[in-house]
Design a protein around this motif. Structure first.
Motif, PDB file in Angstrom:
ATOM      1  N   ASN A 190       0.833  -0.989  -0.061  1.00 20.69           N
ATOM      2  CA  ASN A 190       0.311  -0.104  -0.249  1.00 20.69           C
ATOM      3  C   ASN A 190       0.815   1.327  -0.420  1.00 20.69           C
ATOM      4  OD1 ASN A 190      -2.609   0.462  -0.585  1.00 20.69           O
ATOM      5  ND2 ASN A 190      -2.545   1.350   2.247  1.00 20.69           N
ATOM      6  N   VAL A 191       1.731   0.827  -0.607  1.00 19.35           N
ATOM      7  CA  VAL A 191       2.942   2.474  -1.003  1.00 19.35           C
ATOM      8  C   VAL A 191       1.782   3.099  -1.751  1.00 19.35           C
ATOM      9  CG1 VAL A 191       5.444   3.082  -1.393  1.00 19.35           C
ATOM     10  CG2 VAL A 191       5.064   1.203  -0.013  1.00 19.35           C
ATOM     11  N   VAL A 192       1.715   5.096  -1.368  1.00 16.71           N
ATOM     12  CA  VAL A 192       1.424   6.240  -1.748  1.00 16.71           C
ATOM     13  C   VAL A 192       2.679   7.161  -2.045  1.00 16.71           C
ATOM     14  CG1 VAL A 192      -0.601   7.060  -2.334  1.00 16.71           C
ATOM     15  CG2 VAL A 192      -0.833   5.216  -1.610  1.00 16.71           C
ATOM     16  N   ILE A 193       3.284   7.223  -2.859  1.00 21.84           N
ATOM     17  CA  ILE A 193       4.014   8.685  -3.642  1.00 21.84           C
ATOM     18  C   ILE A 193       3.147   9.773  -4.312  1.00 21.84           C
ATOM     19  CG2 ILE A 193       6.723   9.628  -4.063  1.00 21.84           C
ATOM     20  CD1 ILE A 193       6.820   6.860  -3.495  1.00 21.84           C
ATOM     21  N   PRO A 194       2.522  10.795  -3.325  1.00 26.13           N
ATOM     22  CA  PRO A 194       0.815  11.267  -4.267  1.00 26.13           C
ATOM     23  C   PRO A 194       1.656  12.367  -5.712  1.00 26.13           C
ATOM     24  CG  PRO A 194       0.407  11.902  -2.400  1.00 26.13           C
ATOM     25  CD  PRO A 194       1.815  10.780  -2.360  1.00 26.13           C
ATOM     26  N   LYS A 195       3.269  12.728  -4.983  1.00 27.08           N
ATOM     27  CA  LYS A 195       3.881  13.325  -5.661  1.00 27.08           C
ATOM     28  C   LYS A 195       5.500  13.111  -5.939  1.00 27.08           C
ATOM     29  CE  LYS A 195       0.979  17.729  -4.862  1.00 27.08           C
ATOM     30  NZ  LYS A 195       0.656  18.965  -4.052  1.00 27.08           N
ATOM     31  N   CYS A 196       5.669  12.612  -7.373  1.00 33.28           N
ATOM     32  CA  CYS A 196       7.571  11.925  -6.916  1.00 33.28           C
ATOM     33  C   CYS A 196       7.735  12.407  -8.187  1.00 33.28           C
ATOM     34  CB  CYS A 196       7.387  10.441  -7.290  1.00 33.28           C
ATOM     35  SG  CYS A 196       8.629   9.552  -6.761  1.00 33.28           S
ATOM     36  N   PHE A 197       7.964  12.745  -8.920  1.00 36.68           N
ATOM     37  CA  PHE A 197       8.830  13.190 -10.141  1.00 36.68           C
ATOM     38  C   PHE A 197       8.276  14.623 -10.820  1.00 36.68           C
ATOM     39  CE2 PHE A 197       9.743   8.749 -10.617  1.00 36.68           C
ATOM     40  CZ  PHE A 197      10.557   8.344  -9.897  1.00 36.68           C
ATOM     41  N   GLN A 198       8.913  15.992 -10.652  1.00 35.30           N
ATOM     42  CA  GLN A 198       8.558  16.846 -11.209  1.00 35.30           C
ATOM     43  C   GLN A 198       9.159  16.199 -13.050  1.00 35.30           C
ATOM     44  OE1 GLN A 198       9.245  20.139  -9.148  1.00 35.30           O
ATOM     45  NE2 GLN A 198       7.454  21.223 -10.811  1.00 35.30           N
ATOM     46  N   PHE A 199       8.916  17.043 -14.476  1.00 36.18           N
ATOM     47  CA  PHE A 199       8.907  17.292 -15.601  1.00 36.18           C
ATOM     48  C   PHE A 199       9.544  18.681 -16.270  1.00 36.18           C
ATOM     49  CE2 PHE A 199       7.166  12.971 -14.837  1.00 36.18           C
ATOM     50  CZ  PHE A 199       8.723  12.387 -15.447  1.00 36.18           C
ATOM     51  N   VAL A 203      13.946  15.768 -15.060  1.00 34.28           N
ATOM     52  CA  VAL A 203      12.676  15.561 -14.334  1.00 34.28           C
ATOM     53  C   VAL A 203      13.679  15.292 -13.122  1.00 34.28           C
ATOM     54  CG1 VAL A 203      11.920  13.170 -13.394  1.00 34.28           C
ATOM     55  CG2 VAL A 203      12.793  13.411 -15.299  1.00 34.28           C
ATOM     56  N   VAL A 204      13.123  16.225 -11.446  1.00 31.01           N
ATOM     57  CA  VAL A 204      13.606  15.820 -10.917  1.00 31.01           C
ATOM     58  C   VAL A 204      12.899  14.795  -9.200  1.00 31.01           C
ATOM     59  CG1 VAL A 204      15.113  17.954 -10.777  1.00 31.01           C
ATOM     60  CG2 VAL A 204      12.327  18.111 -10.444  1.00 31.01           C
ATOM     61  N   VAL A 205      13.323  14.888  -8.572  1.00 32.15           N
ATOM     62  CA  VAL A 205      12.950  13.983  -7.521  1.00 32.15           C
ATOM     63  C   VAL A 205      12.647  15.221  -6.362  1.00 32.15           C
ATOM     64  CG1 VAL A 205      12.746  12.320  -5.518  1.00 32.15           C
ATOM     65  CG2 VAL A 205      14.582  12.153  -7.201  1.00 32.15           C
ATOM     66  N   LEU A 206      10.654  14.860  -5.792  1.00 28.59           N
ATOM     67  CA  LEU A 206      10.137  15.619  -4.827  1.00 28.59           C
ATOM     68  C   LEU A 206      10.440  15.412  -3.589  1.00 28.59           C
ATOM     69  CD1 LEU A 206       7.099  16.642  -7.280  1.00 28.59           C
ATOM     70  CD2 LEU A 206       9.312  18.021  -6.943  1.00 28.59           C
ATOM     71  N   PRO A 207      11.577  16.298  -2.967  1.00 28.19           N
ATOM     72  CA  PRO A 207      12.276  15.549  -1.280  1.00 28.19           C
ATOM     73  C   PRO A 207      10.771  15.328  -0.168  1.00 28.19           C
ATOM     74  CG  PRO A 207      12.528  17.461  -2.243  1.00 28.19           C
ATOM     75  CD  PRO A 207      12.377  17.429  -3.055  1.00 28.19           C
ATOM     76  N   GLN A 208      11.008  13.976  -0.133  1.00 34.84           N
ATOM     77  CA  GLN A 208       9.953  13.688   1.265  1.00 34.84           C
ATOM     78  C   GLN A 208       9.930  13.076   1.830  1.00 34.84           C
ATOM     79  OE1 GLN A 208       6.307  12.375  -1.561  1.00 34.84           O
ATOM     80  NE2 GLN A 208       8.057  13.167  -2.926  1.00 34.84           N
ATOM     81  N   THR A 209       9.451  11.925   2.815  1.00 33.97           N
ATOM     82  CA  THR A 209       9.145  11.419   3.466  1.00 33.97           C
ATOM     83  C   THR A 209       8.297  10.454   3.410  1.00 33.97           C
ATOM     84  OG1 THR A 209      10.466  12.497   5.423  1.00 33.97           O
ATOM     85  CG2 THR A 209       9.220  10.223   5.757  1.00 33.97           C
ATOM     86  N   VAL A 210       8.379   8.788   3.013  1.00 34.25           N
ATOM     87  CA  VAL A 210       7.179   8.066   2.435  1.00 34.25           C
ATOM     88  C   VAL A 210       7.116   7.388   3.759  1.00 34.25           C
ATOM     89  CG1 VAL A 210       6.506   6.373   1.182  1.00 34.25           C
ATOM     90  CG2 VAL A 210       8.602   8.586   0.372  1.00 34.25           C
ATOM     91  N   GLN A 216       9.356   4.567   7.646  1.00 35.01           N
ATOM     92  CA  GLN A 216       9.419   5.333   7.641  1.00 35.01           C
ATOM     93  C   GLN A 216      10.924   5.767   6.428  1.00 35.01           C
ATOM     94  OE1 GLN A 216       8.324   9.207   9.550  1.00 35.01           O
ATOM     95  NE2 GLN A 216       6.723   9.310   8.457  1.00 35.01           N
ATOM     96  N   VAL A 217       9.935   6.617   5.172  1.00 31.78           N
ATOM     97  CA  VAL A 217      12.052   6.192   4.455  1.00 31.78           C
ATOM     98  C   VAL A 217      11.900   7.715   3.049  1.00 31.78           C
ATOM     99  CG1 VAL A 217      13.010   5.245   2.446  1.00 31.78           C
ATOM    100  CG2 VAL A 217      11.590   4.150   3.716  1.00 31.78           C
ATOM    101  N   SER A 218      12.996   8.572   3.549  1.00 34.02           N
ATOM    102  CA  SER A 218      13.083   9.381   2.907  1.00 34.02           C
ATOM    103  C   SER A 218      13.776   8.922   1.571  1.00 34.02           C
ATOM    104  CB  SER A 218      14.042  10.650   3.904  1.00 34.02           C
ATOM    105  OG  SER A 218      13.295  11.233   5.016  1.00 34.02           O
ATOM    106  N   ILE A 219      13.013   9.789   0.421  1.00 42.79           N
ATOM    107  CA  ILE A 219      13.668  10.358  -0.929  1.00 42.79           C
ATOM    108  C   ILE A 219      14.009  11.674  -1.273  1.00 42.79           C
ATOM    109  CG2 ILE A 219      12.434   8.058  -1.797  1.00 42.79           C
ATOM    110  CD1 ILE A 219      10.190   9.864  -2.619  1.00 42.79           C
ATOM    111  N   ALA A 220      14.980  11.306  -2.461  1.00 43.64           N
ATOM    112  CA  ALA A 220      15.083  12.764  -2.357  1.00 43.64           C
ATOM    113  C   ALA A 220      16.223  12.532  -3.481  1.00 43.64           C
ATOM    114  CB  ALA A 220      16.282  13.637  -1.289  1.00 43.64           C
ATOM    115  N   PRO A 221      16.366  14.361  -4.422  1.00 41.01           N
ATOM    116  CA  PRO A 221      17.385  14.068  -5.431  1.00 41.01           C
ATOM    117  C   PRO A 221      18.822  13.617  -5.637  1.00 41.01           C
ATOM    118  CG  PRO A 221      16.551  16.077  -4.664  1.00 41.01           C
ATOM    119  CD  PRO A 221      16.130  15.430  -4.076  1.00 41.01           C
TER     120      PRO A 221
END
Length: 199
Positions: free
Chosen positions: A115-124, A137-144, A155-160
């Motif tokens: 059930n992983v949800v990332i509403p906004k992940c990448f920006q073009f 394309v950039v990664v939108l930094p956030q904690t998932v 929780q896992v954080s993702i970033a550029p």
């Protein structure tokens, strides 16, 4: 008195004006549609590079975009309310020994991630207003927040990563590297993973 107030307000606004070095995103152009097509259960043929094996691994992950932010894509199941997907291969990689040999994520064999949800992940970001078929394309930094089957969360954080990704709507491919922070559950602070998507 009223005119004096208007003049003071006008000069106040002018004095507060700042110069910003902001690059336009041309967000009204729906570039993200190439990898978030309006089809039931659409998956943009994602692949993750498995460094330990030296191979690209295919997986399924439902993507979507919106009219409000047509330059961004996210990952969830748009056809079943409240349900997620295998966003960035997280369901799989945090359930297998391939990624958990040095630290324990799950507490039992039936507590896998789902059930992983990332509403906004990448920006073009198109190269220019007139050249929208290629860009970065950039990664939108956030904690998932991830949910185990026993309903506990972590929780896992993702970033550029060091360089932005690239996209090309003519070839239908975008590639990107994502920086993961897995220290929340005893993993490394920085893990870089490469992805590519084909429309």
């Amino acid at each position: 008195m009223k005119y004096l107030l208007v003049i003071i307000t006008f000069f106040f606004i002018l004095s507060c004006k700042k110069e910003y070095d902001v690059k336009p995103t041309y967000a009204t152009i729906g570039v993200a549609n190439a990898w978030a097509q309006n089809q039931p259960f659409y998956s943009p043929h994602p692949e993750i590079f498995i460094d330990s094996l030296g191979v690209w691994k295919k997986f399924i992950s439902f993507s979507f975009t919106s009219d409000g932010e047509p330059d961004k894509i996210g990952f969830q199941n748009p056809n079943v309310a409240g349900k997620g997907t295998n966003a960035l291969y997280m369901n799989t990689m945090y359930n297998t020994s391939l990624y958990t040999t040095n630290y324990k994520i799950n507490t039992s064999s039936d507590s896998g991630t789902y059930n992983v949800v990332i509403p906004k992940c990448f920006q073009f970001i198109p190269k220019s207003k007139d050249t929208t078929d290629v860009g970065t394309v950039v990664v939108l930094p956030q904690t998932v927040t991830l949910t185990r089957k026993d309903r506990s969360k972590y929780q896992v954080s993702i970033a550029p990563s060091t360089q932005p990704g690239t996209y090309n709507t003519k070839t239908g491919i975008f590639e990107i590297e994502v920086l993961f922070d897995e220290s929340n559950f005893g993993g490394p602070k920085e893990v870089r993973r490469k992805y590519r998507f084909t429309s």
